[in-house]
Write an enzyme that holds these catalytic residues in place. Structure first.
Site, PDB file in Angstrom:
ATOM      1  CB  THR A  71       8.627  -6.508  -1.124  1.00 38.87           C
ATOM      2  OG1 THR A  71      10.029  -6.224  -1.010  1.00 38.87           O
ATOM      3  CG2 THR A  71       7.863  -5.210  -1.238  1.00 38.87           C
ATOM      4  CG  PHE A  88       3.074   1.827   0.017  1.00 40.74           C
ATOM      5  CD1 PHE A  88       1.727   1.994   0.274  1.00 40.74           C
ATOM      6  CD2 PHE A  88       3.847   1.161   0.960  1.00 40.74           C
ATOM      7  CE1 PHE A  88       1.146   1.523   1.446  1.00 40.74           C
ATOM      8  CE2 PHE A  88       3.293   0.684   2.130  1.00 40.74           C
ATOM      9  CZ  PHE A  88       1.941   0.860   2.370  1.00 40.74           C
ATOM     10  CB  ILE A 113       2.112  -0.173   8.934  1.00 36.94           C
ATOM     11  CG1 ILE A 113       1.622  -0.684   7.565  1.00 36.94           C
ATOM     12  CG2 ILE A 113       2.492   1.306   8.849  1.00 36.94           C
ATOM     13  CD1 ILE A 113       0.354   0.010   7.055  1.00 36.94           C
ATOM     14  CG  ASP A 114       5.321  -5.388   8.063  1.00 36.14           C
ATOM     15  OD1 ASP A 114       5.975  -5.587   9.103  1.00 36.14           O
ATOM     16  OD2 ASP A 114       5.839  -4.980   7.007  1.00 36.14           O
ATOM     17  CG  HIS A 172       5.251   5.681   8.513  1.00 33.19           C
ATOM     18  ND1 HIS A 172       5.897   5.358   7.342  1.00 33.19           N
ATOM     19  CD2 HIS A 172       5.559   6.985   8.746  1.00 33.19           C
ATOM     20  CE1 HIS A 172       6.570   6.404   6.896  1.00 33.19           C
ATOM     21  NE2 HIS A 172       6.378   7.404   7.732  1.00 33.19           N
ATOM     22  CB  CYS A 182     -16.038  -0.190  19.524  1.00 31.19           C
ATOM     23  SG  CYS A 182     -15.748  -0.321  21.307  1.00 31.19           S
ATOM     24  CB  CYS A 224     -18.981   1.601  22.834  1.00 31.36           C
ATOM     25  SG  CYS A 224     -17.983   2.536  21.637  1.00 31.36           S
TER      26      CYS A 224
END
Length: 246
Positions: free
Chosen positions: A28, A35, A105-106, A121, A150, A152
């Protein structure tokens, strides 16, 4: 408060192995939303509860809406690492054995050049095709219109641990090893309310536990030093002290 910063400084200086255990309060400071606060992502008014959106089942059953929420709320591409990441990187550059176990997760720790980072995480910075396994970066996913696909034709999934998914085993084992072998554990920007991640601190066998967080937690009594203040304020003061190291 300066007395507590001085005490933290001395603990770091004397430590042989330090682990920073970090949470959303670190992110933050760069401008990202957390969250669980009153203004956090989980209190947003959405068609579905945000915690449901960020789940394994929702990703596969309602991929389009998942990506709508994900792209609007979880991109860190327009933000940058902050003074906390800078401080940790500086300590490593000065020869301190520092590891980072993060719930974030940043990808800011690695962007800052920090080594020994364990993203328990996962991270938005790495993505893979669920059909062929091909890897994609965050820019491809966030700049792709609609559901990213993707070459594919398969759907791309972020390497983020969603609700209902297990934590990455190799990363968890490495994180626990670092915590077990540290003599200083610095918990920063987390209320320690997310499990199983919060339980990792139970593996600590060292001398000093420091908690730096705006609010109190249920773990305060286990800590040798508790600093309830703005993380930016604390780490700016800490950095001013350590940057004089030769």
């Amino acid at each position: 408060m300066d007395d507590k910063v001085n005490k933290l400084y001395e603990m770091i200086k004397l430590s042989r192995r330090t682990v920073f255990f970090t949470g959303a309060g670190v992110s933050t400071l760069s401008g990202l939303k957390d969250f669980r606060s009153s203004n956090g992502l989980y209190n947003k008014k959405e068609k579905y509860p945000p915690e449901d959106i960020l789940s394994h089942d929702f990703f596969f059953n309602n991929t389009e809406y998942f990506y709508k929420f994900y792209k609007e709320n979880l991109s860190s591409l327009k933000y940058s690492p902050n003074i906390i990441h800078k401080t940790i990187k500086f300590l490593q550059d000065k020869g301190k054995h520092i590891s980072v176990v993060t719930q974030n997760i940043d990808g800011f720790d690695k962007e800052a050049g920090t080594k020994n980072v364990y993203e328990i995480h996962g991270t938005i910075m790495v993505n893979h095709c669920i059909s062929c396994g091909k890897k994609y970066n965050a820019e491809y996913v966030f700049n792709h219109e609609g559901v990213p696909k993707c070459t594919c034709g398969g759907v791309i999934k972020p390497d983020v641990v969603l609700y209902g998914e297990a934590l990455p085993e190799d990363t968890v084992m490495s994180a626990i090893y670092e915590i077990e072998n540290a003599d200083l554990l610095i918990i920063a920007g987390t209320s320690l309310s997310v499990y199983p991640a919060a339980s990792f601190i139970n593996y600590f066998r060292g001398f000093n536990i420091v908690l730096i967080n705006r609010d109190n937690t249920d773990y305060n009594s286990r800590c040798n030093l508790v600093i309830n203040d703005d993380l930016g304020n604390i780490f700016n003061k800490l950095y001013d002290k350590i940057k004089t190291w030769n």
